[in-house]
Design an enzyme around this catalytic site. Structure first.
Site, PDB file in Angstrom:
ATOM      1  N   ASN A  10      14.331  61.630 -53.895  1.00 51.50           N
ATOM      2  CA  ASN A  10      15.094  61.430 -52.825  1.00 51.50           C
ATOM      3  C   ASN A  10      16.466  61.860 -52.924  1.00 51.50           C
ATOM      4  O   ASN A  10      17.072  60.853 -53.674  1.00 51.50           O
ATOM      5  CB  ASN A  10      14.549  60.187 -52.324  1.00 51.50           C
ATOM      6  CG  ASN A  10      15.191  59.768 -50.940  1.00 51.50           C
ATOM      7  OD1 ASN A  10      15.825  60.812 -50.242  1.00 51.50           O
ATOM      8  ND2 ASN A  10      15.376  58.645 -50.636  1.00 51.50           N
ATOM      9  N   LYS A  12      18.687  61.905 -50.611  1.00 52.15           N
ATOM     10  CA  LYS A  12      19.429  61.002 -49.851  1.00 52.15           C
ATOM     11  C   LYS A  12      20.283  61.976 -49.346  1.00 52.15           C
ATOM     12  O   LYS A  12      20.156  63.157 -49.000  1.00 52.15           O
ATOM     13  CB  LYS A  12      19.929  59.737 -50.523  1.00 52.15           C
ATOM     14  CG  LYS A  12      18.909  58.754 -50.933  1.00 52.15           C
ATOM     15  CD  LYS A  12      19.579  57.531 -51.467  1.00 52.15           C
ATOM     16  CE  LYS A  12      18.334  56.787 -51.929  1.00 52.15           C
ATOM     17  NZ  LYS A  12      18.821  55.352 -52.185  1.00 52.15           N
ATOM     18  N   HIS A  95      11.809  54.413 -45.593  1.00 52.28           N
ATOM     19  CA  HIS A  95      12.852  53.738 -46.541  1.00 52.28           C
ATOM     20  C   HIS A  95      13.806  52.641 -46.089  1.00 52.28           C
ATOM     21  O   HIS A  95      14.089  52.672 -45.057  1.00 52.28           O
ATOM     22  CB  HIS A  95      13.689  55.022 -46.860  1.00 52.28           C
ATOM     23  CG  HIS A  95      14.341  54.824 -48.106  1.00 52.28           C
ATOM     24  ND1 HIS A  95      15.410  53.971 -48.149  1.00 52.28           N
ATOM     25  CD2 HIS A  95      14.060  55.356 -49.553  1.00 52.28           C
ATOM     26  CE1 HIS A  95      15.818  54.257 -49.453  1.00 52.28           C
ATOM     27  NE2 HIS A  95      15.185  54.959 -50.276  1.00 52.28           N
ATOM     28  N   GLU A 165       9.366  49.916 -53.203  1.00 54.71           N
ATOM     29  CA  GLU A 165      10.645  50.191 -53.401  1.00 54.71           C
ATOM     30  C   GLU A 165      11.370  48.943 -53.179  1.00 54.71           C
ATOM     31  O   GLU A 165      12.018  48.729 -52.011  1.00 54.71           O
ATOM     32  CB  GLU A 165      11.606  51.182 -52.862  1.00 54.71           C
ATOM     33  CG  GLU A 165      11.142  52.755 -53.265  1.00 54.71           C
ATOM     34  CD  GLU A 165      12.084  53.628 -53.006  1.00 54.71           C
ATOM     35  OE1 GLU A 165      12.869  54.236 -53.690  1.00 54.71           O
ATOM     36  OE2 GLU A 165      12.486  53.797 -51.690  1.00 54.71           O
TER      37      GLU A 165
END
Length: 247
Positions: A10, A12, A95, A165
């Protein structure tokens, strides 16, 4: 139950044309574990570049978010159809940064998950607790509450990867130990099995939160840790080491 090892990157809101090209070229030039499925998720402007530049059959691309409706007057959003149009196979949903910064509820994440799956995108579904929730002993309560709205809407989990996560570990350098991750993943799988039956054994549950080239190998023998969702380290050469951490 044998489950294909899965490593997601990821990126981001990081990267440029030059740096994304460099990351893809590094993956193309590296010997990657052929038994590991790899998914990279650059920012939206670079998805097509990444997709067209990748030469590894085991590597695909993902969007970092998608909307729960089709094309239309939704400024700033991206549709499932648009992600598929540029070659994305996956999308990351739920997320913690979307949950906190963008105030996305578990119910809306469930709606987006169902819409993505119904329209042909596989989903990396993120769950995880904050440090205060961890200290209060509420980790399992939190992840169950995040899963419940999705469980209510999704019957077929074959195209879902769950990414545990813990929020306190994301970008902090404070990764959960392999033993702690295994225990929580085991509990998540047991909860899923109670709710969705035997297909829970096939659902991949991956870990995210300060994973790097040095600590990724410590998870190697953990039966319920089916891979990683990697943040900052996915931008660096050590991402290859993480991909190959089971070799």
């Amino acid at each position: 139950m044998s489950r294909t090892f899965f490593v997601g990157g990821n990126f981001k809101m990081n990267g440029s044309l030059e740096s994304i090209k460099a990351i893809v070229e590094r993956l193309n030039a590296s010997e990657l574990d052929p038994k590991t499925e790899v998914v990279i998720s650059p920012p939206f402007p670079y998805l097509l570049l990444a997709k067209e530049s990748l030469k590894k059959p085991t590597v695909s691309v993902a969007g970092q978010n998608s909307f729960d409706k089709g094309d239309g007057a939704f400024t700033g959003e991206v549709s499932v159809a648009q992600l598929k149009d540029v070659g994305a196979k996956w999308v990351i949903l739920g997320h913690s940064e979307r949950r906190t910064i963008n105030k996305e509820s578990s119910e809306w994440i469930a709606d987006k998950t169902k819409y993505a799956l119904d329209n042909g995108l596989d989903v990396i579904l993120c769950i995880g607790e904050t440090i205060d929730e961890k200290k209060a002993g509420k980790t399992l309560d939190v992840v169950r509450s995040q899963l419940d709205p999705v469980i209510a809407k999704i019957k077929d989990w074959s195209n879902v990867v769950i990414a545990y996560e813990p929020v306190w570990a994301i970008g902090t350098g404070l990764a959960a130990t392999a033993e702690d991750a295994q225990q929580i993943h085991h509990e998540i799988r047991a909860y899923l099995k109670d709710k969705i039956g035997a297909q829970a054994d096939k659902v991949r549950i991956i870990y995210g939160g300060s994973v790097n080239g040095k600590n990724s190998g410590t998870f190697k023998d953990k039966s319920d840790v089916d891979g990683f969702l990697v943040g900052g380290a996915s931008l660096k050469p050590e991402f290859v080491d993480i991909i190959n951490s089971r070799l």
